[in-house]
Design a protein around this motif. Structure first.
Motif, mmCIF file in Angstrom:
data_model
loop_
_atom_site.group_PDB
_atom_site.id
_atom_site.type_symbol
_atom_site.label_atom_id
_atom_site.label_comp_id
_atom_site.label_asym_id
_atom_site.label_seq_id
_atom_site.Cartn_x
_atom_site.Cartn_y
_atom_site.Cartn_z
ATOM 1 N N VAL A 1 -16.124 -8.449 11.369
ATOM 2 C CA VAL A 1 -15.330 -8.419 12.603
ATOM 3 C C VAL A 1 -15.715 -9.525 13.600
ATOM 4 O O VAL A 1 -14.829 -10.193 14.136
ATOM 5 N N ALA B 1 -3.733 -19.161 7.411
ATOM 6 C CA ALA B 1 -4.068 -18.819 8.797
ATOM 7 C C ALA B 1 -5.474 -18.252 8.854
ATOM 8 O O ALA B 1 -5.800 -17.313 8.122
ATOM 9 N N LEU C 1 -6.878 1.710 16.420
ATOM 10 C CA LEU C 1 -7.581 0.874 15.439
ATOM 11 C C LEU C 1 -8.865 0.226 15.953
ATOM 12 O O LEU C 1 -9.553 -0.455 15.192
ATOM 13 N N ILE D 1 2.012 -13.504 3.909
ATOM 14 C CA ILE D 1 1.305 -12.436 3.184
ATOM 15 C C ILE D 1 -0.018 -12.156 3.896
ATOM 16 O O ILE D 1 -0.771 -13.076 4.205
ATOM 17 N N LEU E 1 0.838 -1.207 0.000
ATOM 18 C CA LEU E 1 0.000 0.000 0.000
ATOM 19 C C LEU E 1 0.867 1.248 0.000
ATOM 20 O O LEU E 1 0.463 2.306 -0.463
ATOM 21 N N ALA F 1 2.867 -18.552 3.621
ATOM 22 C CA ALA F 1 1.688 -18.587 4.498
ATOM 23 C C ALA F 1 0.826 -17.385 4.177
ATOM 24 O O ALA F 1 1.336 -16.270 4.004
HETATM 25 C C1 B12 Z 1 -8.068 0.374 10.260
HETATM 26 C C2 B12 Z 1 -8.852 -0.307 9.176
HETATM 27 C C3 B12 Z 1 -8.698 0.167 7.879
HETATM 28 C C4 B12 Z 1 -7.695 1.266 7.525
HETATM 29 C C5 B12 Z 1 -6.339 0.568 7.323
HETATM 30 C C6 B12 Z 1 -5.154 1.420 7.701
HETATM 31 C C7 B12 Z 1 -3.874 0.621 7.639
HETATM 32 N N1 B12 Z 1 -2.878 1.153 6.954
HETATM 33 O O1 B12 Z 1 -3.740 -0.445 8.205
HETATM 34 C C8 B12 Z 1 -8.305 1.815 6.207
HETATM 35 C C9 B12 Z 1 -9.307 2.915 6.533
HETATM 36 C C10 B12 Z 1 -7.322 2.321 5.176
HETATM 37 C C11 B12 Z 1 -9.091 0.574 5.744
HETATM 38 C C12 B12 Z 1 -9.432 0.343 4.457
HETATM 39 C C13 B12 Z 1 -10.148 -0.778 4.036
HETATM 40 N N2 B12 Z 1 -10.740 -1.682 4.800
HETATM 41 CO CO1 B12 Z 1 -10.513 -1.749 6.713
HETATM 42 N N3 B12 Z 1 -10.401 -1.963 8.533
HETATM 43 C C14 B12 Z 1 -9.709 -1.394 9.468
HETATM 44 C C15 B12 Z 1 -9.980 -2.012 10.849
HETATM 45 C C16 B12 Z 1 -10.924 -1.129 11.629
HETATM 46 C C17 B12 Z 1 -8.719 -2.307 11.643
HETATM 47 C C18 B12 Z 1 -7.662 -3.030 10.804
HETATM 48 C C19 B12 Z 1 -6.447 -3.326 11.610
HETATM 49 O O2 B12 Z 1 -5.403 -2.750 11.420
HETATM 50 N N4 B12 Z 1 -6.566 -4.242 12.566
HETATM 51 C C20 B12 Z 1 -5.456 -4.687 13.388
HETATM 52 C C21 B12 Z 1 -4.646 -5.707 12.608
HETATM 53 C C22 B12 Z 1 -3.497 -6.179 13.427
HETATM 54 O O3 B12 Z 1 -5.550 -6.797 12.350
HETATM 55 P P1 B12 Z 1 -5.445 -7.683 11.025
HETATM 56 O O4 B12 Z 1 -4.878 -6.940 9.903
HETATM 57 O O5 B12 Z 1 -6.747 -8.372 10.847
HETATM 58 O O6 B12 Z 1 -4.351 -8.796 11.438
HETATM 59 C C23 B12 Z 1 -4.584 -9.792 12.407
HETATM 60 C C24 B12 Z 1 -5.120 -11.103 11.817
HETATM 61 O O7 B12 Z 1 -5.966 -10.915 10.694
HETATM 62 C C25 B12 Z 1 -3.879 -11.905 11.511
HETATM 63 N N5 B12 Z 1 -3.188 -11.709 10.249
HETATM 64 C C26 B12 Z 1 -3.178 -10.670 9.401
HETATM 65 N N6 B12 Z 1 -2.362 -10.918 8.368
HETATM 66 C C27 B12 Z 1 -1.795 -12.108 8.577
HETATM 67 C C28 B12 Z 1 -0.844 -12.821 7.830
HETATM 68 C C29 B12 Z 1 -0.413 -14.059 8.294
HETATM 69 C C30 B12 Z 1 0.602 -14.817 7.503
HETATM 70 C C31 B12 Z 1 -0.922 -14.601 9.514
HETATM 71 C C32 B12 Z 1 -0.435 -15.891 10.053
HETATM 72 C C33 B12 Z 1 -1.872 -13.884 10.253
HETATM 73 C C34 B12 Z 1 -2.294 -12.652 9.776
HETATM 74 O O8 B12 Z 1 -2.999 -11.525 12.555
HETATM 75 C C35 B12 Z 1 -3.201 -10.149 12.923
HETATM 76 C C36 B12 Z 1 -3.091 -10.041 14.428
HETATM 77 O O9 B12 Z 1 -4.045 -10.843 15.072
HETATM 78 C C37 B12 Z 1 -10.667 -3.367 10.434
HETATM 79 C C38 B12 Z 1 -11.640 -3.949 11.433
HETATM 80 C C39 B12 Z 1 -10.881 -4.698 12.514
HETATM 81 N N7 B12 Z 1 -11.365 -4.632 13.698
HETATM 82 O O10 B12 Z 1 -9.843 -5.320 12.294
HETATM 83 C C40 B12 Z 1 -11.275 -3.040 9.092
HETATM 84 C C41 B12 Z 1 -11.305 -4.148 7.987
HETATM 85 C C42 B12 Z 1 -9.971 -4.863 7.989
HETATM 86 N N8 B12 Z 1 -11.428 -3.402 6.756
HETATM 87 C C43 B12 Z 1 -12.167 -3.987 5.903
HETATM 88 C C44 B12 Z 1 -12.368 -3.509 4.572
HETATM 89 C C45 B12 Z 1 -13.446 -4.204 3.756
HETATM 90 C C46 B12 Z 1 -11.609 -2.448 4.071
HETATM 91 C C47 B12 Z 1 -11.645 -1.912 2.644
HETATM 92 C C48 B12 Z 1 -11.647 -3.002 1.582
HETATM 93 C C49 B12 Z 1 -12.835 -0.972 2.504
HETATM 94 C C50 B12 Z 1 -13.095 -0.564 1.069
HETATM 95 N N9 B12 Z 1 -14.280 -0.864 0.578
HETATM 96 O O11 B12 Z 1 -12.241 -0.024 0.464
HETATM 97 C C51 B12 Z 1 -10.365 -1.055 2.593
HETATM 98 C C52 B12 Z 1 -9.183 -1.878 2.043
HETATM 99 C C53 B12 Z 1 -7.867 -1.240 2.268
HETATM 100 C C54 B12 Z 1 -6.790 -1.917 1.473
HETATM 101 N N10 B12 Z 1 -6.637 -1.500 0.227
HETATM 102 O O12 B12 Z 1 -6.121 -2.794 1.969
HETATM 103 C C55 B12 Z 1 -12.763 -5.284 6.434
HETATM 104 C C56 B12 Z 1 -12.012 -6.464 5.794
HETATM 105 C C57 B12 Z 1 -12.925 -7.619 5.413
HETATM 106 C C58 B12 Z 1 -12.222 -8.594 4.521
HETATM 107 N N11 B12 Z 1 -12.942 -9.611 4.090
HETATM 108 O O13 B12 Z 1 -11.075 -8.465 4.191
HETATM 109 C C59 B12 Z 1 -12.566 -5.114 7.963
HETATM 110 C C60 B12 Z 1 -12.350 -6.409 8.729
HETATM 111 C C61 B12 Z 1 -13.801 -4.333 8.494
HETATM 112 C C62 B12 Z 1 -15.127 -5.033 8.497
HETATM 113 N N12 B12 Z 1 -16.088 -4.358 9.088
HETATM 114 O O14 B12 Z 1 -15.391 -6.098 7.996
HETATM 115 N N13 B12 Z 1 -9.367 -0.234 6.775
#
Ligand code: B12
Length: 464
Positions: A189, A106, A219, A60, A44, A85
């Motif tokens: 979520v 995962a 977040l 990834i 990004l 992965a």
């Molecule tokens: C902040 C946020 C954003 C920010 C992101 C800022 C940034 N630079 O990170 C912004 C506003 C830009 C954004 C945009 C979008 N978002 Co958003 N966002 C969120 C939010 C609120 C928090 C995300 C976050 O950082 N969480 C904390 C991190 C640590 O969590 P995580 O990435 O999920 O990772 C955890 C696990 O998934 C796992 N994991 C992740 N990656 C990997 C990889 C491996 C190998 C392994 C083992 C584990 C693993 O481990 C992590 C720790 O537990 C979530 C909701 C939520 N509560 O999570 C929605 C969410 C992620 N977003 C969502 C969506 C749909 C989008 C958009 C597609 C919206 C749109 N229509 O454009 C865009 C896509 C952005 C893009 N191009 O990637 C959805 C995703 C659903 C899905 N099926 O993917 C979520 C879940 C919201 C929802 N209500 O459903 N978003």
């Protein structure tokens, strides 16, 4: 091991180069399995993975819009003999498709799964699925290791390792709580992080924030909390406001906190502790949509009340604390027609909200996806995967794009920012500090809107 962690993003993702927030998944993974040589690639931020760089394992992370890119990358690495992965929200929601492209998939929280994957990769015995969820997971004959619970955020979240990032981000990122009890029909979520709100110890959160250079993004799904977590957030913000260095910060929030005195106190304290901008999921201005989808539960509206009037009251209270608000709306619900886009824009204009108009999409793993699939209304060939009873894909997306362009015109941006200026700095002791807060925050909202413009207008396009 040499490990490369990649945040996947499509080449023409409108958020590419415009998203100022540090992605947190990669630093959390690196901290969960320390002692290895990590390289981060944030696509990004415009970075490109170097397929030839030495790597014994590649992880990834993919959200919805990055799925195809993640699969293509995984295939390319595996052709070179590198183990891959896949994880993240989209992979967790669609794991069987991912299993065709990865050595390990995962499902759920990396804090629980990444250490297992790294250890198994090192020992040469990767399984196909790693699932952290209390619900049964159907592996369809493939190998599986399941941890039947969510992570304990006090014991199992280690301070994120942000060092491998080369880029400097305008905002650091941190989280205090995970999970959501509201269960809106379209949201993924609860499936990803569970229905119970789990909280980190406040000291852990503050220690992280205290180490940030400047602004940050909290977040949590709602930084104002919910009934049951108001006391937690009140304490968090009271102590955040007491840190030596004051920082501006941002996050997303629900309206319901503004409906109770306890919640209002959270909002006041958040504002005093530096919350300058909140993204609020208003979702729809049609009370029928709010009621049917369950979203009404986060609007702070009691049965029998005029929903829109109450929501406006809540929004005005939040703004009166000096918080700049964007309203996030989903359009394309079955009750919507073409006029819904204009009506939504008018609602946002009336309240001086920055409108973010998104086409409603059925995310895999949600109740909405399951229902529309049963009703035969999903269409994967469209940009937006829902077949609407009356609106074509193009008509809806065209109307959204036109409305968004108007909402981000220089005149609209300036008017919105200046409307808020007198609301800033009311708690500052003295005229000079008040003036400084007004200038600083007005400038912040102007720069914010300038940066968001390209990303938000591009959201309606087919870029994946
Ligand atoms: C902040 C946020 C954003 C920010 C992101 C800022 C940034 N630079 O990170 C912004 C506003 C830009 C954004 C945009 C979008 N978002 Co958003 N966002 C969120 C939010 C609120 C928090 C995300 C976050 O950082 N969480 C904390 C991190 C640590 O969590 P995580 O990435 O999920 O990772 C955890 C696990 O998934 C796992 N994991 C992740 N990656 C990997 C990889 C491996 C190998 C392994 C083992 C584990 C693993 O481990 C992590 C720790 O537990 C979530 C909701 C939520 N509560 O999570 C929605 C969410 C992620 N977003 C969502 C969506 C749909 C989008 C958009 C597609 C919206 C749109 N229509 O454009 C865009 C896509 C952005 C893009 N191009 O990637 C959805 C995703 C659903 C899905 N099926 O993917 C979520 C879940 C919201 C929802 N209500 O459903 N978003």
């Amino acid at each position: 091991m040499n490990i490369t962690l990649i945040l996947a993003a499509a080449e023409h993702d409108p958020l590419r180069l415009t998203d100022p927030f540090m992605p947190l998944s990669l630093p959390l993974l690196a901290a969960a399995a320390p002692g290895h040589a990590y390289t981060f690639v944030d696509m990004l931020a415009g970075e490109t993975p170097d397929l030839a760089a030495p790597a014994e394992l590649v992880g990834i992370s993919a959200r919805l819009t990055a799925e195809r890119t993640a699969f293509e990358l995984a295939d390319a690495y595996r052709r070179r003999g590198v183990k891959v992965a896949l994880g993240g929200p989209q992979i967790s929601a669609n794991p069987h498709a991912a299993a065709e492209h990865a050595d390990a998939v995962a499902i759920g929280e990396g804090e629980l799964l990444w250490p297992l994957i790294v250890a198994d990769a090192q020992a040469g015995r990767l399984r196909r699925f790693y699932a952290a969820t209390p619900r049964p997971f159907e592996a369809r004959g493939l190998s599986l290791q399941q941890v039947p619970r969510f992570a304990d955020l006090a014991r199992e979240v280690h301070p994120p390792d942000r060092r491998p990032y080369r880029k400097r981000y305008a905002f650091d990122t941190v989280f205090a709580a995970r999970g959501c009890p509201i269960d809106c029909e379209f949201c993924s979520v609860p499936a990803l992080f569970g229905h119970a709100l789990r909280r980190r110890p406040i000291e852990d959160v503050l220690r992280e924030i205290d180490g940030f250079r400047g602004m940050f993004y909290l977040l949590d799904d709602t930084v104002f909390g919910r009934p049951g977590s108001y006391a937690y957030y009140q304490e968090l913000y009271a102590r955040l406001g007491g840190l030596r260095r004051r920082r501006l910060w941002t996050g997303q929030a629900n309206l319901d906190a503004a409906a109770s005195e306890e919640g209002r106190e959270v909002i006041r304290r958040a504002a005093r502790a530096g919350l300058v901008y909140a993204a609020i999921g208003i979702e729809s201005i049609d009370p029928r949509v709010l009621a049917r989808s369950g979203m009404i539960r986060k609007m702070g509206v009691e049965t029998g009340e005029d929903a829109l009037a109450r929501m406006k009251e809540h929004l005005r209270f939040i703004q009166a604390q000096g918080i700049f608000v964007s309203g996030w709306f989903t359009l394309g619900h079955e009750e919507d027609d073409l006029g819904s886009v204009e009506r939504t824009l008018a609602f946002a204009e009336e309240l001086h909200l920055l409108p973010i108009l998104c086409p409603l999409e059925a995310l895999p793993g949600t109740r909405l996806h399951a229902r529309l699939s049963r009703e035969g209304r999903l269409d994967a060939t469209q940009r937006v995967n829902i077949r609407h009873p009356t609106l074509s894909d193009e008509a809806l997306l065209g109307a959204i794009e036109r409305a968004t362009r108007r909402a981000f015109s220089p005149r609209a941006v300036l008017r919105r920012s200046l409307h808020h200026t007198p609301l800033y700095g009311r708690d500052e002791p003295g005229a000079a500090l008040r003036m400084r807060a007004r200038m600083q925050r007005t400038l912040f909202t102007l720069v914010l809107q300038y940066h968001m413009r390209k990303g938000v207008i591009g959201l309606a396009n087919d870029f994946r």
